[in-house]
Structure formats: structure tokens, C-alpha cells
Design a protein around this motif. Sequence first.
Motif, short mmCIF file in Angstrom:
data_model
loop_
_atom_site.label_atom_id
_atom_site.label_comp_id
_atom_site.label_asym_id
_atom_site.label_seq_id
_atom_site.Cartn_x
_atom_site.Cartn_y
_atom_site.Cartn_z
N ASN A 173 -2.04 29.52 21.37
CA ASN A 173 -2.70 29.54 20.36
C ASN A 173 -1.78 29.22 19.13
O ASN A 173 -2.16 28.30 18.17
CB ASN A 173 -3.63 30.82 20.16
N LYS A 174 -0.58 29.76 19.20
CA LYS A 174 0.39 29.44 18.19
C LYS A 174 0.56 27.73 17.92
O LYS A 174 0.70 27.10 17.01
CB LYS A 174 1.57 30.05 18.36
N ASP A 175 0.76 27.16 19.28
CA ASP A 175 1.08 25.65 19.13
C ASP A 175 -0.12 25.01 18.83
O ASP A 175 -0.11 24.08 18.05
CB ASP A 175 1.15 25.21 20.68
N GLU A 176 -1.41 25.55 19.16
CA GLU A 176 -2.55 24.72 18.51
C GLU A 176 -2.63 24.66 17.09
O GLU A 176 -3.04 23.85 16.40
CB GLU A 176 -3.92 25.19 19.38
N TYR A 180 -2.12 21.03 15.00
CA TYR A 180 -3.03 20.58 14.41
C TYR A 180 -3.66 21.16 12.74
O TYR A 180 -3.51 22.10 12.71
CB TYR A 180 -4.58 20.77 15.11
N ASP A 181 -3.43 20.27 12.00
CA ASP A 181 -3.29 20.71 10.65
C ASP A 181 -4.93 20.57 10.15
O ASP A 181 -5.27 19.61 9.52
CB ASP A 181 -2.43 19.37 9.74
N ASN A 187 -11.01 25.53 12.19
CA ASN A 187 -10.73 26.13 13.41
C ASN A 187 -11.84 27.22 13.87
O ASN A 187 -11.97 27.28 15.07
CB ASN A 187 -9.47 27.18 12.96
N VAL A 188 -12.37 27.74 12.74
CA VAL A 188 -13.34 28.75 13.15
C VAL A 188 -14.73 27.95 14.02
O VAL A 188 -15.14 28.29 14.81
CB VAL A 188 -14.18 29.48 11.87
N TYR A 189 -14.98 26.65 13.36
CA TYR A 189 -16.11 25.94 14.00
C TYR A 189 -15.64 25.61 15.41
O TYR A 189 -16.47 25.74 16.40
CB TYR A 189 -16.37 24.67 13.00
N GLN A 227 -9.36 16.71 17.46
CA GLN A 227 -8.16 16.93 16.73
C GLN A 227 -7.30 18.14 17.11
O GLN A 227 -6.27 18.08 17.51
CB GLN A 227 -8.35 16.99 15.08
N GLN A 228 -8.20 19.21 17.54
CA GLN A 228 -7.51 20.47 17.88
C GLN A 228 -7.37 20.37 19.19
O GLN A 228 -6.36 21.12 19.33
CB GLN A 228 -8.54 21.65 17.19
#
Length: 299
Positions: A173-176, A180-181, A187-189, A227-228
Motif C-alpha cells: 500500500n505504501k508503494d502504491e 502513483y501521484d 485513491n478513494v475511487y 495509473q494506480q
Amino acid sequence: MSNFSLYQHELLTNHYHPKVNAYYFKQWDFHHMDFHAHKEVEIMYVINGQCVVEAEQETIQMKKGDVILLDANVPHRLLVEEGSPCRMLNIEFTFVSKVGSFPSIKELTDHSVSLNRFLVLKRPYVVFKDPDEIYHSLKTLVLELDNERSIQDPMVYLLFSQLLIQLSRMIINKDENEQYDLSQQSNVYVKQAVDYLHQNYDRDIQIKDVAIAVSLHSGYLHRIFKQQMKCTILDYLTRLRIQKAKMLLKETEIPVIEITHYVGVNSRQYFSMLFKKYTGQTPNEYRKLAKKSIQKMNY
């Protein structure tokens, strides 16, 4: 195993259990450690105070709630300055051949996507902030080790497995989040879309269905998801279905034709094609090999 690295390929191809070699609570009031390396993987957790860890020619400032996971054979040292005490919980572990029926690291990765992804990262160390999950797991594991110092009983394996999965989730999760900026709302979506896929993979899903569920235009959702997550929505869905199918093939006697429908694919022929594309085996071949592996471990 000659190489005890957390990212040793053998962990994903053969059956190993973790073995804790050392663990301790320690308050350092002043300490300048020499650079050293050891065969064990090490987890260092700052309970209170602050310190500095130097590894791979980098200086890492650490304070309460910070965790560093150091791979085996990585030179490092701990620095605690006078007047700034640091209380830590450390655990060092290696790997040994599986004994008994408790799942090996390899078997855990079959059911944990995050652990599977984590074990191929090949990073000398990872630092992250703990929201208290890791501390409670570490503390419980250490207390259990104190109760059973002479043996590695099932509870130790269970707690260690939980710890590894928690670590992998936090690190992935930290990496993601760093890679991804994206805006917080994006991120919520994406999280909502992933949750929807996990809840509805057994149905016939199209991108428009996911977009409606998260109240976004399908084109925009497709873009931010890719992207994410570094894959399309449909690719993520397919991988998820294959993961669920592998579990059902291995753990149940449900016929392949029914498993096809369990994972939301309407055609057995198409399901078999997808399964072989992602695993290199047909569903029946996978089931036979999985059953043979289980039988061998039970002897």
C-alpha cells in the motif's frame, strides 16, 4: 537454504517455515553501533523515543511507531544519542524446511496477493509508519515465543503468518501511494472499484458497471485505475477470478464446470483458456498437481 534473504526465489518454489532466532525489547540510552550484517532478516520497531538507522549508505531518522524491515546480509547500524533514549522491539528470523501441516510461505502466497507481490520486491530495507497493527502482532508473537521457547508451536506459525501478511499489505500500500501521484479522491475511487470487483467477481461485470458503482465516467475510472494499479480493470478482474479458481480447485472437489460459474465466467472453454494463459496449466492439471502436493506433505 543457503541464502536466507526474504526475497530468495526458493521461498516461492519450495516449502519453508520462518524460524525466529532472536527477539528482544531494549531501551537504548546511548549507543553507537558498528556497521554489521547477519544472515537473519530483521524487524526493528521504535516503541518510544527516536534513533537513527544507517543502511545502504542512507541515514534513516526513526521515531515512535516507525518500522524498518532489513533483509539478510544488509550492512547497517543503530545510533542513539545521549539524552534521547529509544525503546525498541527487535526480531530476527531465517527460514527452515517445512515440518508438519502448517502452511509454508509458498502456500501463504497462494492466498495472499500482497504477500506474493511483496516477496518479489528485492529491496534491502523498507521503512514505514505503523498504525499500531504491527506492534500488537510483534508483541503478541514475542510473548508467545517466551511461553514456548523450546519449540515452534502452531500458534507461533499462526502469529508469524499474520505478521508477514500485515507487513506485506502495508508495504505494498505504501508503494502504491508513493508510486502513483493521484489525488486522495482518486485513491478513494480506485479502492471502491477494487472492493466492488472483490464483491462481484462471480457476476458478468463490464467496466460501465464498475463506473456506475463508484459514480464515475467509465473512461476516467479506467485511466486512474490503470495509473494506480498498473493494470486495467478487466485484467485485475481476470487475475482475481484466477486466484479464486485456484483456491477452489485446490481446496474443494467442486467440478471445473461449476467453478467456471463460481468465478463469473460463462464459458468453460474460455475459462480454461484464461486459466492456462495465467498459470501455464489447465484447471484439471492444476488440481491434480495440487492434490499430489498435499498428499506428499501429509506423508
